[in-house]
Design an enzyme around this catalytic site. Structure first.
Site, PDB file in Angstrom:
ATOM      1  N   ASP A 443       0.882  -1.099   0.107  1.00  0.00           N
ATOM      2  CA  ASP A 443       0.208  -0.025  -0.118  1.00  0.00           C
ATOM      3  C   ASP A 443       0.912   1.130   0.199  1.00  0.00           C
ATOM      4  OD1 ASP A 443      -1.791   2.179   0.237  1.00  0.00           O
ATOM      5  OD2 ASP A 443      -2.986   0.347   2.156  1.00  0.00           O
ATOM      6  N   HIS A 444       0.573   1.852  -1.427  1.00  0.00           N
ATOM      7  CA  HIS A 444       1.720   3.043  -1.199  1.00  0.00           C
ATOM      8  C   HIS A 444       1.355   4.451  -0.228  1.00  0.00           C
ATOM      9  CE1 HIS A 444       5.097   4.539  -3.551  1.00  0.00           C
ATOM     10  NE2 HIS A 444       4.410   4.005  -4.349  1.00  0.00           N
TER      11      HIS A 444
END
Length: 473
Positions: A443-444
């Protein structure tokens, strides 16, 4: 005189609101003991055998196999205090008396929401007036010789084809009547709210006027039918010609839950993937040496789990979740490691609790236990929830790489491909080595590419040189 008690589908925990009947374990007329499993149901989490808190003779079953029921809907009725083989129908007066005071001296020791561990308190129910000629059965009920206390037995046999008597005033919710709306399932309420439908105008077809999802869908169809009648007539031939003729498989149960979760992950999580090839020759040699020394065998998955736990200790950003409502990243203190397992029912992700504190032997044992439970379909909801990071060994399917979807609400997933001999430059010379591809989807929002790359590189270093882990022993 025997009392006919109704057993409703209990709250199975973990926020589950409905379940599908997979297999009945008892028939009408069978004698059941207290806490005996009577039905096997499938929730969005697992297969569950539901025990009945009453002992007696089964007089009716509600729903066929494959039927989806909301929590609180009737499952079956039991005549408590009736001798085995005695299933004579109670008279109207006896049924009313049982409904006025349905107290059994026999009660369950199981903790079922709505039933508890002690004898049920006396309950007073308002008995709906019945038509003197017809007592219509509850929909989807497989009625036995003794009916539920909810309907008085007719004096003479009634043809099943006879139309049901109209519901008495107050039984449904049509006409904007005041009082509580007989809806149990939150999904039904949400469907009506999203479509702007007043539930007070929907007649319920369930027991005691309970409003079911089918009732809401029927009301929505009836409301939209007049407006769409003319256009539908005009385009009907074209629509029929364009409709695919393939098999339609309902997205429900486990398959529906997986679809919803993956869709939510793709919708909410801005994920990215990085990957690297690693020489796993030394890791395979280390595992062979451990297993040759005697004692329980160590699985490769357990060694990869140990590597993941150590990597997460160095890069805690990836052992976290995003609280979208508070707009906060929550870093989690313990590593609860999920692992993807393919079963006859579909993909499940059992969770190994406190994986960061377990030894390789303990991890091997827990992986084996959860894998066997997954194959047997006996995983509990607790076994399938609470994960903080997922390990996906898709190499068992004979593939090298993948870009896995993050298991919402986690922040990352490590994928491991197959380990196969490949040409590899080792110590300056070309050699055949055992090579594996590792991929990390993350998850950026929780970290940047540098952190994700550092995590993956550390994992690869541990795979190539397992001695690195000796620093933390």
């Amino acid at each position: 005189m025997p009392q006919v008690l109704e057993f409703k589908l209990p709250d199975l925990g973990e926020g589950l609101t409905e379940a599908e009947i997979v297999r009945w374990l008892v028939n009408v007329g069978d004698v059941v003991a207290i806490d005996q499993p009577v039905v096997e149901v499938e929730t969005a989490k697992a297969m569950v055998e539901v025990p009945c808190p009453y002992g007696g003779v089964v007089t009716a079953r509600f729903g066929e196999e494959g039927t989806e029921l909301p929590v609180g809907a009737p499952l079956l009725t039991v005549a408590v205090g009736a001798p085995a083989g005695t299933t004579a129908p109670p008279t109207a007066g006896e049924a009313a008396g049982a409904a006025e005071s349905a107290v059994s001296s026999e009660y369950s020791g199981n903790v079922l929401v709505g039933y508890g561990t002690a004898g049920p308190a006396a309950r007073r129910r308002r008995i709906r007036p019945q038509s003197p000629a017809v007592a219509h059965p509850t929909p989807n009920a497989t009625a036995g010789p003794a009916p539920s206390v909810r309907a008085a037995a007719p004096a003479a046999p009634v043809a099943l084809a006879a139309p049901p008597a109209p519901a008495p005033a107050g039984a449904g919710t049509a006409g904007g009547s005041e009082g509580p709306i007989p809806v149990i399932s939150p999904l039904v309420r949400k469907l009506a709210r999203d479509r702007g439908l007043d539930l007070r105008e929907v007649p319920g077809s369930g027991p005691e006027g309970l409003i079911l999802r089918a009732d809401v869908e029927r009301a929505l169809t009836a409301r939209e039918a007049p407006a769409a009648a003319a256009p539908a007539t005009a385009v009907a031939p074209a629509a029929s010609a364009a409709a695919p003729a393939g098999e339609r498989i309902p997205l429900r149960g486990l398959r529906g839950a997986v679809a919803d979760k993956l869709s939510r992950s793709r919708t909410e999580i801005p994920d990215a993937t990085c990957w690297v090839d690693a020489d796993a020759t030394e890791l395979m040699a280390a595992r062979a040496a451990m297993n040759a020394a005697g004692g329980p065998k160590i699985s490769l998955l357990a060694l990869l789990a140990r590597i993941c736990a150590h990597a997460l200790a160095r890069f805690p950003e990836l052992n976290s979740t995003v609280d979208t409502a508070a707009r906060e990243i929550v870093r989690l203190p313990a590593v609860h490691l999920g692992f993807a397992a393919q079963t006859p029912r579909g993909l499940v992700v059992p969770v190994v609790r406190d994986a960061g504190t377990r030894t390789a032997e303990s991890l091997t044992e827990e992986f084996a236990r959860l894998t066997e439970s997954a194959r047997q379909g006996t995983l509990t909801p607790a076994d399938l929830t609470g994960g903080t990071f997922t390990l996906n060994n898709y190499g068992v399917f004979g593939v090298d790489g993948s870009t896995p979807i993050v298991n919402h609400p986690e922040a990352a997933m490590l994928g491991v491909g197959r380990i196969i001999p490949k040409p590899w430059v080792h110590q300056g010379e070309l050699a055949v080595r055992q090579v594996v591809q590792l991929s990390l989807t993350f998850d950026h929002r929780v970290c940047d590419g540098g952190t994700a790359g550092g995590f993956l590189r550390y994992v690869a270093d541990c795979v190539e040189q397992p001695a690195v882990l000796l620093r933390t022993v």
